[in-house]
Design a protein around this motif. Structure first.
Motif, PDB file in Angstrom:
ATOM      1  N   TRP A 107       8.517  23.539   6.931  1.00 24.96           N
ATOM      2  CA  TRP A 107       8.723  24.976   7.123  1.00 24.96           C
ATOM      3  C   TRP A 107       8.879  25.337   8.595  1.00 24.96           C
ATOM      4  CZ3 TRP A 107       5.213  29.315   8.315  1.00 24.96           C
ATOM      5  CH2 TRP A 107       5.737  30.559   7.959  1.00 24.96           C
ATOM      6  N   GLY A 108       8.486  24.433   9.486  1.00 26.23           N
ATOM      7  CA  GLY A 108       8.547  24.704  10.928  1.00 26.23           C
ATOM      8  C   GLY A 108       7.390  25.558  11.412  1.00 26.23           C
ATOM      9  N   ALA A 109       6.233  25.408  10.778  1.00 28.14           N
ATOM     10  CA  ALA A 109       5.050  26.188  11.165  1.00 28.14           C
ATOM     11  C   ALA A 109       4.639  25.850  12.586  1.00 28.14           C
ATOM     12  CB  ALA A 109       3.895  25.902  10.212  1.00 28.14           C
ATOM     13  N   ASP A 110       4.092  26.841  13.284  1.00 28.22           N
ATOM     14  CA  ASP A 110       3.531  26.556  14.601  1.00 28.22           C
ATOM     15  C   ASP A 110       2.015  26.741  14.621  1.00 28.22           C
ATOM     16  OD1 ASP A 110       3.549  29.380  14.667  1.00 28.22           O
ATOM     17  OD2 ASP A 110       5.310  29.426  15.940  1.00 28.22           O
ATOM     18  N   LEU A 111       1.423  27.067  13.469  1.00 33.15           N
ATOM     19  CA  LEU A 111      -0.024  27.161  13.328  1.00 33.15           C
ATOM     20  C   LEU A 111      -0.379  27.001  11.857  1.00 33.15           C
ATOM     21  CD1 LEU A 111      -2.842  27.874  14.669  1.00 33.15           C
ATOM     22  CD2 LEU A 111      -2.402  30.230  13.940  1.00 33.15           C
ATOM     23  N   PRO A 139       0.435  18.570  12.214  1.00 32.64           N
ATOM     24  CA  PRO A 139       1.398  18.375  13.293  1.00 32.64           C
ATOM     25  C   PRO A 139       1.374  19.515  14.317  1.00 32.64           C
ATOM     26  CG  PRO A 139       2.509  19.269  11.384  1.00 32.64           C
ATOM     27  CD  PRO A 139       1.062  19.051  10.988  1.00 32.64           C
ATOM     28  N   VAL A 140       0.579  20.542  14.043  1.00 32.44           N
ATOM     29  CA  VAL A 140       0.485  21.727  14.900  1.00 32.44           C
ATOM     30  C   VAL A 140      -0.982  22.134  15.010  1.00 32.44           C
ATOM     31  CG1 VAL A 140       2.824  22.549  14.314  1.00 32.44           C
ATOM     32  CG2 VAL A 140       0.860  23.300  12.947  1.00 32.44           C
ATOM     33  N   PRO A 141      -1.316  23.064  15.899  1.00 30.76           N
ATOM     34  CA  PRO A 141      -2.711  23.516  15.988  1.00 30.76           C
ATOM     35  C   PRO A 141      -3.231  24.066  14.658  1.00 30.76           C
ATOM     36  CG  PRO A 141      -1.443  24.336  17.843  1.00 30.76           C
ATOM     37  CD  PRO A 141      -0.459  23.727  16.886  1.00 30.76           C
ATOM     38  N   VAL A 142      -4.545  23.936  14.466  1.00 28.41           N
ATOM     39  CA  VAL A 142      -5.200  24.409  13.245  1.00 28.41           C
ATOM     40  C   VAL A 142      -6.313  25.371  13.636  1.00 28.41           C
ATOM     41  CG1 VAL A 142      -6.504  23.754  11.175  1.00 28.41           C
ATOM     42  CG2 VAL A 142      -4.720  22.227  12.066  1.00 28.41           C
ATOM     43  N   LEU A 143      -6.295  26.537  13.015  1.00 28.05           N
ATOM     44  CA  LEU A 143      -7.387  27.500  13.152  1.00 28.05           C
ATOM     45  C   LEU A 143      -8.258  27.365  11.916  1.00 28.05           C
ATOM     46  CD1 LEU A 143      -8.824  29.943  14.429  1.00 28.05           C
ATOM     47  CD2 LEU A 143      -7.176  31.401  13.209  1.00 28.05           C
ATOM     48  N   VAL A 144      -9.523  27.019  12.120  1.00 26.34           N
ATOM     49  CA  VAL A 144     -10.459  26.850  11.011  1.00 26.34           C
ATOM     50  C   VAL A 144     -11.350  28.080  10.965  1.00 26.34           C
ATOM     51  CG1 VAL A 144     -12.278  25.410  10.035  1.00 26.34           C
ATOM     52  CG2 VAL A 144     -10.395  24.353  11.305  1.00 26.34           C
ATOM     53  N   VAL A 145     -11.393  28.720   9.798  1.00 26.89           N
ATOM     54  CA  VAL A 145     -12.117  29.981   9.631  1.00 26.89           C
ATOM     55  C   VAL A 145     -13.237  29.779   8.623  1.00 26.89           C
ATOM     56  CG1 VAL A 145     -11.910  32.394   8.913  1.00 26.89           C
ATOM     57  CG2 VAL A 145     -10.007  31.278  10.105  1.00 26.89           C
ATOM     58  N   ARG A 146     -14.410  30.277   8.983  1.00 25.38           N
ATOM     59  CA  ARG A 146     -15.546  30.259   8.059  1.00 25.38           C
ATOM     60  C   ARG A 146     -15.803  31.683   7.607  1.00 25.38           C
ATOM     61  NH1 ARG A 146     -20.136  26.503  10.635  1.00 25.38           N
ATOM     62  NH2 ARG A 146     -20.636  26.205   8.470  1.00 25.38           N
TER      63      ARG A 146
END
Length: 158
Positions: A107-111, A139-146
């Motif tokens: 999809w070409g995600a950047d996050l 392959p891109v940054p990951v935001l982990v949410v709790r």
């Protein structure tokens, strides 16, 4: 700024918190989100399980539940005016992290935004960590949410 945000949704409270964060980020950046639901745990079934449930019935249940989760997430995205797409992935021969990484690449995600339950110890050992897999293969940054109510036993929260 992140413009193409993939968010993994599974119907859990933590995934809902991740979705809210992804929608907020997309709104601020005038970006868009890809809502992804993955069914891959069915590889553990052998076709004829206890209580008379057959694999075909399990697959149908998982498909209906997954599409409902995506419908609900899409409705929320629409309600806040976010541009959203949805992707239902049924992979029985691939780790969750690989599936999400491939979806992000295609999809070409950047996050990538993902919720975590914050399990530790035996719970993590037995149930694994989907968020950890996604982080490992992303392959891109990951935001982990709790979500706010997970892991309330942690000493830092007392």
């Amino acid at each position: 700024m992140y413009k193409k945000i993939l968010v993994a949704v599974d119907g859990s409270q933590t995934a809902h918190a991740a979705l809210n964060s992804a929608l907020q980020l997309a709104g601020e950046a005038k970006g868009r989100v890809l809502l992804v639901h993955v069914v891959n745990e069915l590889s553990y079934f052998n076709g004829h399980e206890s209580y008379g449930i057959y694999l075909a019935e399990l697959i149908e249940i998982a498909q209906k539940a997954g599409n409902k989760i995506l419908d609900d997430a899409f409705a929320l995205a629409s309600a806040v005016g976010a541009t959203a797409e949805r992707l239902f992935v049924e992979k029985h021969d691939e780790y969750l992290g690989d599936t999400i990484a491939n979806a992000a690449t295609n999809w070409g995600a950047d996050l990538i935004v993902v919720g975590t339950h914050g399990r530790r110890g035996l719970g993590r050992l037995l149930l694994g960590s989907g968020a950890e897999q996604i982080i490992r293969f992303a392959p891109v940054p990951v935001l982990v949410v709790r979500s706010e109510d997970v892991d309330t036993d942690h000493p830092a929260k007392k």
